[in-house]
Design a protein around this motif. Structure first.
Motif, PDB file in Angstrom:
ATOM      1  N   MET B   1     -10.281  -2.857  -6.788  1.00  0.00           N
ATOM      2  CA  MET B   1      -9.703  -4.095  -7.296  1.00  0.00           C
ATOM      3  C   MET B   1     -10.783  -4.897  -8.021  1.00  0.00           C
ATOM      4  O   MET B   1     -10.653  -5.171  -9.203  1.00  0.00           O
ATOM      5  CB  MET B   1      -9.124  -4.913  -6.149  1.00  0.00           C
ATOM      6  N   THR B   2     -11.894  -5.222  -7.306  1.00  0.00           N
ATOM      7  CA  THR B   2     -13.024  -5.747  -8.083  1.00  0.00           C
ATOM      8  C   THR B   2     -13.461  -4.649  -9.032  1.00  0.00           C
ATOM      9  O   THR B   2     -13.435  -3.467  -8.696  1.00  0.00           O
ATOM     10  CB  THR B   2     -14.231  -6.074  -7.172  1.00  0.00           C
ATOM     11  N   ARG B   3     -13.864  -5.054 -10.197  1.00  0.00           N
ATOM     12  CA  ARG B   3     -14.277  -4.092 -11.204  1.00  0.00           C
ATOM     13  C   ARG B   3     -15.791  -4.141 -11.351  1.00  0.00           C
ATOM     14  O   ARG B   3     -16.407  -5.188 -11.209  1.00  0.00           O
ATOM     15  CB  ARG B   3     -13.608  -4.420 -12.538  1.00  0.00           C
ATOM     16  N   THR B   4     -16.371  -2.993 -11.664  1.00  0.00           N
ATOM     17  CA  THR B   4     -17.812  -2.984 -11.945  1.00  0.00           C
ATOM     18  C   THR B   4     -18.044  -3.716 -13.269  1.00  0.00           C
ATOM     19  O   THR B   4     -17.106  -3.936 -14.050  1.00  0.00           O
ATOM     20  CB  THR B   4     -18.317  -1.537 -12.046  1.00  0.00           C
ATOM     21  N   THR B  25      -4.078   8.089 -22.559  1.00  0.00           N
ATOM     22  CA  THR B  25      -5.037   8.756 -21.678  1.00  0.00           C
ATOM     23  C   THR B  25      -5.854   9.816 -22.411  1.00  0.00           C
ATOM     24  O   THR B  25      -7.027  10.015 -22.125  1.00  0.00           O
ATOM     25  CB  THR B  25      -4.297   9.382 -20.476  1.00  0.00           C
ATOM     26  N   TYR B  34     -14.009   6.743 -18.497  1.00  0.00           N
ATOM     27  CA  TYR B  34     -13.501   7.174 -17.197  1.00  0.00           C
ATOM     28  C   TYR B  34     -12.505   6.144 -16.660  1.00  0.00           C
ATOM     29  O   TYR B  34     -12.832   4.964 -16.484  1.00  0.00           O
ATOM     30  CB  TYR B  34     -14.638   7.358 -16.190  1.00  0.00           C
ATOM     31  N   ILE B  35     -11.281   6.597 -16.394  1.00  0.00           N
ATOM     32  CA  ILE B  35     -10.211   5.696 -15.927  1.00  0.00           C
ATOM     33  C   ILE B  35     -10.344   5.483 -14.423  1.00  0.00           C
ATOM     34  O   ILE B  35     -10.266   6.432 -13.647  1.00  0.00           O
ATOM     35  CB  ILE B  35      -8.825   6.281 -16.248  1.00  0.00           C
ATOM     36  N   THR B  36     -10.534   4.232 -13.996  1.00  0.00           N
ATOM     37  CA  THR B  36     -10.688   3.955 -12.567  1.00  0.00           C
ATOM     38  C   THR B  36      -9.375   3.506 -11.928  1.00  0.00           C
ATOM     39  O   THR B  36      -9.188   3.638 -10.730  1.00  0.00           O
ATOM     40  CB  THR B  36     -11.740   2.863 -12.341  1.00  0.00           C
ATOM     41  N   GLU B  37      -8.491   2.951 -12.743  1.00  0.00           N
ATOM     42  CA  GLU B  37      -7.179   2.575 -12.217  1.00  0.00           C
ATOM     43  C   GLU B  37      -6.189   2.642 -13.363  1.00  0.00           C
ATOM     44  O   GLU B  37      -6.483   2.186 -14.470  1.00  0.00           O
ATOM     45  CB  GLU B  37      -7.229   1.158 -11.609  1.00  0.00           C
ATOM     46  N   LEU B  38      -5.023   3.213 -13.090  1.00  0.00           N
ATOM     47  CA  LEU B  38      -4.031   3.361 -14.153  1.00  0.00           C
ATOM     48  C   LEU B  38      -2.653   3.122 -13.571  1.00  0.00           C
ATOM     49  O   LEU B  38      -2.311   3.649 -12.515  1.00  0.00           O
ATOM     50  CB  LEU B  38      -4.082   4.784 -14.722  1.00  0.00           C
ATOM     51  N   ASN B  39      -1.865   2.312 -14.268  1.00  0.00           N
ATOM     52  CA  ASN B  39      -0.489   2.088 -13.841  1.00  0.00           C
ATOM     53  C   ASN B  39       0.407   2.064 -15.062  1.00  0.00           C
ATOM     54  O   ASN B  39       0.101   1.368 -16.039  1.00  0.00           O
ATOM     55  CB  ASN B  39      -0.354   0.744 -13.106  1.00  0.00           C
ATOM     56  N   ARG B  56     -14.200   2.821 -17.557  1.00  0.00           N
ATOM     57  CA  ARG B  56     -15.642   2.634 -17.806  1.00  0.00           C
ATOM     58  C   ARG B  56     -16.091   3.601 -18.889  1.00  0.00           C
ATOM     59  O   ARG B  56     -15.980   4.824 -18.702  1.00  0.00           O
ATOM     60  CB  ARG B  56     -16.445   2.971 -16.545  1.00  0.00           C
TER      61      ARG B  56
END
Lengths: 288, 288, 288, 288
Positions: B1-4, B25, B34-39, B56
């Motif tokens: 949830m927090t993002r780098t 994608t 690099y996909i860290t979260e996808l909806n 990222r």
């Protein structure tokens, strides 16, 4: 919260007046009744007083008749109406349903596991679908189909069942028919309906579809006493669930079922435990 | 949830069509992101597609212009609108208030503790009361009183402030004035209001007093984009609290404050993180 | 729930005995005090009785001294301890903090908007960070750094401040130091702490990190009276929030802040309104 | 959320690596499968990637074998494990119970109303009490009493039933026996238990009595996969309810029933819809 097997309930209401609490608590003391839980509320906007006491008689010769007569003599000075409920009281109830079975299933489970102190005298429906469910629980089943033309007669039959069974409470567990004004009058204060929206939002038919249209992020249910103003009766309990964009109308319907069951059974519990006081189109719910 | 600290957000929507996910994608893969979260969500009733990706870049030469140009060339085939948001993005915002300070106080606390990635450019009010609060946070304060006669001019001044500060977001934190149709049009999709009821229940003025009259057992708040239809804009978030008979209207007002603050700040957070998609009078909120 | 400007509170507890309610309510009647809200509870497992009454004297000559003397004479027969709280009572309080500012910010907002009937006499901290926040609210600030070696002396200074200000309540608003056994004893029953977990789960340090390790789907906060057994004091209030796999420890920390603020302020409100009764390591909270 | 009758589910996990999303979404595009919902999450602390897609094949010649073979060839490069679930999939399940019937009753209601896409192959119990309930639903009933001495043999019989029915899921719906280490191993990742506390608080026996002793203001339930560490398995879902001082242990038990039912059925729903990913003693639950 659970009561010992010798706990009585006294519930009363009257206009606001000095001594309303004292007239109850002094009497209980004099009768050697030990109060285990007491709640009173004075509505200063409506100038009306409500009280509910749970108590245990310390002597063995407790007499309902003597209590009601003696206390009645004092209550009358305060224009106070009251109800005394014995420990083993199981309120007689009639349940009305249509096709949806989730509320009925939930109520019958709580019934057979003694979670609700009532005696179900009859299940009435305008559709034949739920008969097996009622039968498995050994409950009298009345299939009374209805058309606009036959409504008057059908309601007469329902009222007859209510009378013959001495039912004090009528539960509309997703009964999908509008009741006549006369029926509403006769059942005033003793018929509880579950509406599948957070009234007064989404009154009327297909509330979950209305909710979908509006794109709400919460849906809910409302348990209320019925009155002549459709979906406007005094509210007893409300429940709510979060939803999101991914909930199509049928998802809202599905999600709503749990909250309808919980809200209806909670309202019935309050009613059976004499926590609900009805006045001026609203309710006071004491000590829940 | 927090993002780098190197996480970008891509949000897009378009009509439903085979390949809507793939066009996003595949491009990210090709760009070595690099996909860290996808909806993604496809609204089958409205035939519309929504997607949000956090990613990222794995290489150091990530270029916004190159990304937008290259991706734009592909997106156009799907009639897809998109927005790319950099890691350090702080959306410029103007807050509008009247006299009630709870939402402003809450927002400014979250602002100064960096809980909301925005830059508050101005606080505008039609009353002088909240100036000290804005000043303590070092924020430009604009006192713009308004009468029915001066509304047009006052709104022009507000729009000027919004323009001059390049504000992308306008927050109506209990601004107690109805906006003109023109103002609503200009701010469509970028002005968030908090209404103190569970819309569409209790629209209009004094919703807590309306709720008291009805004897409800729940009160709530609704954060929504404003539109021309007063209190009917697309809902972003809703919150709720239980109440009972002992809550007089002023108690509902008090109880409502916490839920208003929480609901408004949650909706703003969704908006700032590019989770909210607006279409056909409703919202999709992805990945909250 | 809101009380009129002439409403007093009487709170009392004693062993279970016939007449415990009557001794209170009869006296109020005799004194011509109108009871607007009354709650009593008898804990049958611990055989202890609790009562709380809100009332309005109907005559102008209401005297605290006379009331306490007369009622005290009767209460003594029941071994009843009681406290009479006047309408305009503002309990004196000292707040202790470290570096985290969310609870302090929340409390000071409620303080300056008169949502909590207390008078903050001092803010004490072992870190200098929050001085500006206290100062903006015009509150005396005491920076008392502490090391293991200086703890005894620092606590003496804190106790001195509490004594000198006549503070009746101490609020540990995320004060991140373990108090000595002596300090706990001195403050027994009048110091409220907020712990950032659903006690007794995740006692001790870094509860959100513990919660992350366990992969919980709910986090919460607990407001409790401090006692010698660290994080084991009698619970006053608890709050909860849903979380999921996407919440890293720092997300749980962030999410927890809101619930910590709400839970602490709710517990303080209960305490200030004399709703909380402490006995045998647990609390009764009447009429909330 | 509801899926059309032609919607498939693909769920997969693998180590974090560039292209993990693309390998899934590109393949679906190539196969002319339209993605209606997609969620992926990358756990940056554990460097593990999870994805779940709902999709509709646009062509009629969709073949499971061809899909699995072709996709498998690509997935292997990412060390990706995956599962393809057809639209009409009804997961075979065995339910284990003891005497408490609330969870079973709830599950069977959802079962017969098609709210949970599973096929119940058997109900196993170490007590005879719930046979009528299973029978009314037409389900095979196995009464397998157990003593410390016979446990090994009884578990063998249970495992036999699971094998013979090809059950993929085992539901411990208040089965009040500790399973052997071997049983836990065999059922790892496919047996869901409901514990009546907010784990890891109140592990072990009689959690509601423990909660009463602590005077908590919240009780809850935890649905988790079983593992060798009693009451420590990976958490899938948790639910909570507020309580107060008036709740004796038996009241907590009663209050807990509803939340146990809801939490267990929610967890089962997540599992059946392939939303739950298990790794390193924790779960990711996508798109709920």
């Amino acid at each position: 919260m659970t009561r010992t097997a010798d706990t009585w309930i006294l519930a009363a209401q009257c206009p606001s007046l000095l001594g309303t609490v004292d007239v109850v608590t002094r009497f209980l003391k004099e009768q050697r009744c030990y109060i285990t839980e007491l709640n009173s509320f004075d509505d200063r906007l409506n100038e009306r007083f409500f009280i509910r006491a749970e108590f245990r008689p310390l002597e063995n010769d407790f007499s309902v008749e003597a209590f009601e007569e003696s206390f009645g003599a004092r209550a009358v000075e305060f224009d106070m109406s009251f109800e005394l409920t014995p420990p083993n009281k199981r309120t007689k109830a009639v349940i009305m349903v249509s096709k949806a079975d989730h509320c009925l299933n939930d109520l019958l489970y709580r019934y057979r596991t003694h979670q609700l102190p009532m005696e179900i005298c009859a299940v009435v429906s305008n559709h034949p679908d739920l008969e097996p469910l009622a039968q498995w629980h050994g409950l009298p089943w009345h299939y009374l189909p209805v058309t606009p033309e036959s409504r008057e007669q059908q309601e007469r039959q329902i009222l007859q069942i209510i009378e013959q069974t001495d039912a004090e409470l009528v539960i509309l567990a997703r009964y999908m028919q509008v009741l006549s004004a006369n029926m509403c009058d006769v059942l005033a204060g003793r018929a509880i309906n579950i509406h599948h929206s957070l009234l007064p939002g989404f009154k009327g038919a297909k509330p979950y579809h209305q909710a979908y249209e509006k794109g709400v992020k919460l849906v809910g249910a409302t348990a209320h006493y019925i009155n002549n103003d459709l979906d406007e009766g005094p509210i007893i309990a409300q429940g709510v669930e979060t939803v999101d964009h991914a909930h199509y109308p049928e998802d809202l319907v599905a999600k709503g079922r749990d909250i309808e069951c919980l809200t209806l059974s909670r309202a019935i519990g309050y009613h059976l435990e004499r926590r609900v006081f009805l006045y001026s189109g609203r309710t006071v719910v004491l000590g829940h």
